[in-house]
Design a protein around this motif. Structure first.
Motif, PDB file in Angstrom:
ATOM      1  N   THR A   9      51.324 -85.886   5.701  1.00 11.99           N
ATOM      2  CA  THR A   9      52.424 -85.443   4.839  1.00 11.99           C
ATOM      3  C   THR A   9      52.248 -83.982   4.440  1.00 11.99           C
ATOM      4  N   LYS A  10      51.038 -83.610   4.062  1.00 14.28           N
ATOM      5  CA  LYS A  10      50.777 -82.214   3.698  1.00 14.28           C
ATOM      6  C   LYS A  10      51.046 -81.280   4.874  1.00 14.28           C
ATOM      7  N   MET A  11      50.613 -81.682   6.056  1.00 11.73           N
ATOM      8  CA  MET A  11      50.820 -80.857   7.246  1.00 11.73           C
ATOM      9  C   MET A  11      52.317 -80.682   7.537  1.00 11.73           C
ATOM     10  N   VAL A  12      53.081 -81.763   7.446  1.00 10.20           N
ATOM     11  CA  VAL A  12      54.518 -81.695   7.699  1.00 10.20           C
ATOM     12  C   VAL A  12      55.194 -80.800   6.665  1.00 10.20           C
ATOM     13  N   THR A  20      64.385 -75.145   2.762  1.00 11.02           N
ATOM     14  CA  THR A  20      64.353 -75.914   1.521  1.00 11.02           C
ATOM     15  C   THR A  20      64.928 -77.312   1.695  1.00 11.02           C
ATOM     16  N   VAL A  21      66.027 -77.444   2.415  1.00  9.00           N
ATOM     17  CA  VAL A  21      66.668 -78.756   2.594  1.00  9.00           C
ATOM     18  C   VAL A  21      65.747 -79.697   3.363  1.00  9.00           C
ATOM     19  N   LEU A  22      65.166 -79.210   4.420  1.00  6.99           N
ATOM     20  CA  LEU A  22      64.249 -80.020   5.214  1.00  6.99           C
ATOM     21  C   LEU A  22      63.007 -80.390   4.410  1.00  6.99           C
ATOM     22  N   PHE A  23      62.499 -79.447   3.635  1.00  3.22           N
ATOM     23  CA  PHE A  23      61.343 -79.693   2.777  1.00  3.22           C
ATOM     24  C   PHE A  23      61.654 -80.820   1.791  1.00  3.22           C
ATOM     25  N   CYS A  24      62.841 -80.777   1.192  1.00  4.47           N
ATOM     26  CA  CYS A  24      63.238 -81.821   0.238  1.00  4.47           C
ATOM     27  C   CYS A  24      63.335 -83.187   0.913  1.00  4.47           C
ATOM     28  N   LYS A  25      63.884 -83.235   2.108  1.00  2.00           N
ATOM     29  CA  LYS A  25      63.995 -84.507   2.827  1.00  2.00           C
ATOM     30  C   LYS A  25      62.621 -85.092   3.127  1.00  2.00           C
ATOM     31  N   GLU A  26      61.709 -84.242   3.578  1.00  2.00           N
ATOM     32  CA  GLU A  26      60.361 -84.715   3.886  1.00  2.00           C
ATOM     33  C   GLU A  26      59.621 -85.151   2.627  1.00  2.00           C
ATOM     34  N   LEU A  27      59.855 -84.464   1.544  1.00  2.00           N
ATOM     35  CA  LEU A  27      59.215 -84.837   0.283  1.00  2.00           C
ATOM     36  C   LEU A  27      59.756 -86.177  -0.218  1.00  2.00           C
ATOM     37  N   GLU A  28      61.035 -86.391  -0.018  1.00  2.00           N
ATOM     38  CA  GLU A  28      61.637 -87.667  -0.403  1.00  2.00           C
ATOM     39  C   GLU A  28      61.033 -88.814   0.423  1.00  2.00           C
ATOM     40  N   LYS A  29      60.845 -88.591   1.712  1.00  2.00           N
ATOM     41  CA  LYS A  29      60.207 -89.599   2.568  1.00  2.00           C
ATOM     42  C   LYS A  29      58.785 -89.876   2.090  1.00  2.00           C
ATOM     43  N   ALA A  30      58.070 -88.817   1.776  1.00  2.00           N
ATOM     44  CA  ALA A  30      56.683 -88.967   1.329  1.00  2.00           C
ATOM     45  C   ALA A  30      56.618 -89.786   0.045  1.00  2.00           C
ATOM     46  N   ALA A  31      57.557 -89.557  -0.858  1.00  2.00           N
ATOM     47  CA  ALA A  31      57.557 -90.269  -2.134  1.00  2.00           C
ATOM     48  C   ALA A  31      57.738 -91.766  -1.941  1.00  2.00           C
ATOM     49  N   SER A  32      58.422 -92.153  -0.869  1.00  2.00           N
ATOM     50  CA  SER A  32      58.634 -93.584  -0.640  1.00  2.00           C
ATOM     51  C   SER A  32      57.496 -94.219   0.161  1.00  2.00           C
ATOM     52  N   ARG A  33      56.681 -93.413   0.822  1.00  2.00           N
ATOM     53  CA  ARG A  33      55.657 -93.965   1.708  1.00  2.00           C
ATOM     54  C   ARG A  33      54.231 -93.900   1.160  1.00  2.00           C
ATOM     55  N   LEU A  34      53.950 -92.941   0.321  1.00  2.00           N
ATOM     56  CA  LEU A  34      52.583 -92.760  -0.154  1.00  2.00           C
ATOM     57  C   LEU A  34      52.258 -93.705  -1.305  1.00  2.00           C
ATOM     58  N   TYR A  37      48.410 -93.196  -6.205  1.00  2.00           N
ATOM     59  CA  TYR A  37      47.368 -92.190  -6.428  1.00  2.00           C
ATOM     60  C   TYR A  37      47.505 -91.025  -5.454  1.00  2.00           C
ATOM     61  N   GLU A  38      48.046 -91.279  -4.264  1.00  2.00           N
ATOM     62  CA  GLU A  38      48.280 -90.196  -3.311  1.00  2.00           C
ATOM     63  C   GLU A  38      49.424 -89.296  -3.788  1.00  2.00           C
ATOM     64  N   LEU A  39      50.410 -89.897  -4.433  1.00  2.00           N
ATOM     65  CA  LEU A  39      51.497 -89.094  -4.995  1.00  2.00           C
ATOM     66  C   LEU A  39      50.978 -88.169  -6.090  1.00  2.00           C
ATOM     67  N   LEU A  60      60.898 -80.787  -6.299  1.00  2.00           N
ATOM     68  CA  LEU A  60      59.958 -81.603  -7.061  1.00  2.00           C
ATOM     69  C   LEU A  60      60.646 -82.788  -7.754  1.00  2.00           C
ATOM     70  N   ILE A  61      61.953 -82.754  -7.851  1.00  2.00           N
ATOM     71  CA  ILE A  61      62.663 -83.869  -8.487  1.00  2.00           C
ATOM     72  C   ILE A  61      62.432 -85.177  -7.745  1.00  2.00           C
ATOM     73  N   TYR A  62      62.089 -85.113  -6.465  1.00  2.00           N
ATOM     74  CA  TYR A  62      61.849 -86.323  -5.685  1.00  2.00           C
ATOM     75  C   TYR A  62      60.528 -86.990  -6.047  1.00  2.00           C
ATOM     76  N   LEU A  63      59.668 -86.288  -6.747  1.00  3.78           N
ATOM     77  CA  LEU A  63      58.393 -86.867  -7.171  1.00  3.78           C
ATOM     78  C   LEU A  63      58.420 -87.355  -8.602  1.00  3.78           C
ATOM     79  N   LYS A  64      59.476 -87.093  -9.318  1.00  2.00           N
ATOM     80  CA  LYS A  64      59.585 -87.562 -10.695  1.00  2.00           C
ATOM     81  C   LYS A  64      59.897 -89.054 -10.686  1.00  2.00           C
TER      82      LYS A  64
END
Length: 65
Positions: A9-12, A20-34, A37-39, A60-64
C-alpha cells in the motif's frame, strides 16, 4: 501476509502521489483492506509523506473513522 499488504500500500501510494484523485482512490482501497493497527501506522506514515505534498492532505478524510 498482512504486513506485505501494508508495505505494498505504501509503495502504491508513493507511485500515484502525482495525481490527487488517484491517490485518494488508492487510499480509500487501503482503508477497507488494512487491519486497524496497520491503518494507525499508515496515518503516521502519511503525516510525514504529505508534509512535502500538501495537496494530498484532502485525501486523509478516507482514514477518518
Amino acid at each position: 501476509m498482512p504486513r506485505a499488504m501494508y508495505e505494498y500500500t505504501k509503495m502504491v501510494l508513493q507511485k500515484v502521489s502525482f495525481d490527487t484523485v488517484l491517490f485518494c482512490k488508492e487510499l480509500e482501497k487501503a482503508a477497507s483492506r488494512l487491519l486497524p493497527y496497520e491503518l494507525d501506522e499508515l496515518r503516521l506514515w502519511l503525516q510525514q509523506f504529505i508534509h512535502e505534498k500538501p495537496e494530498l492532505s484532502q485525501c486523509l478524510i478516507y482514514l477518518k473513522s
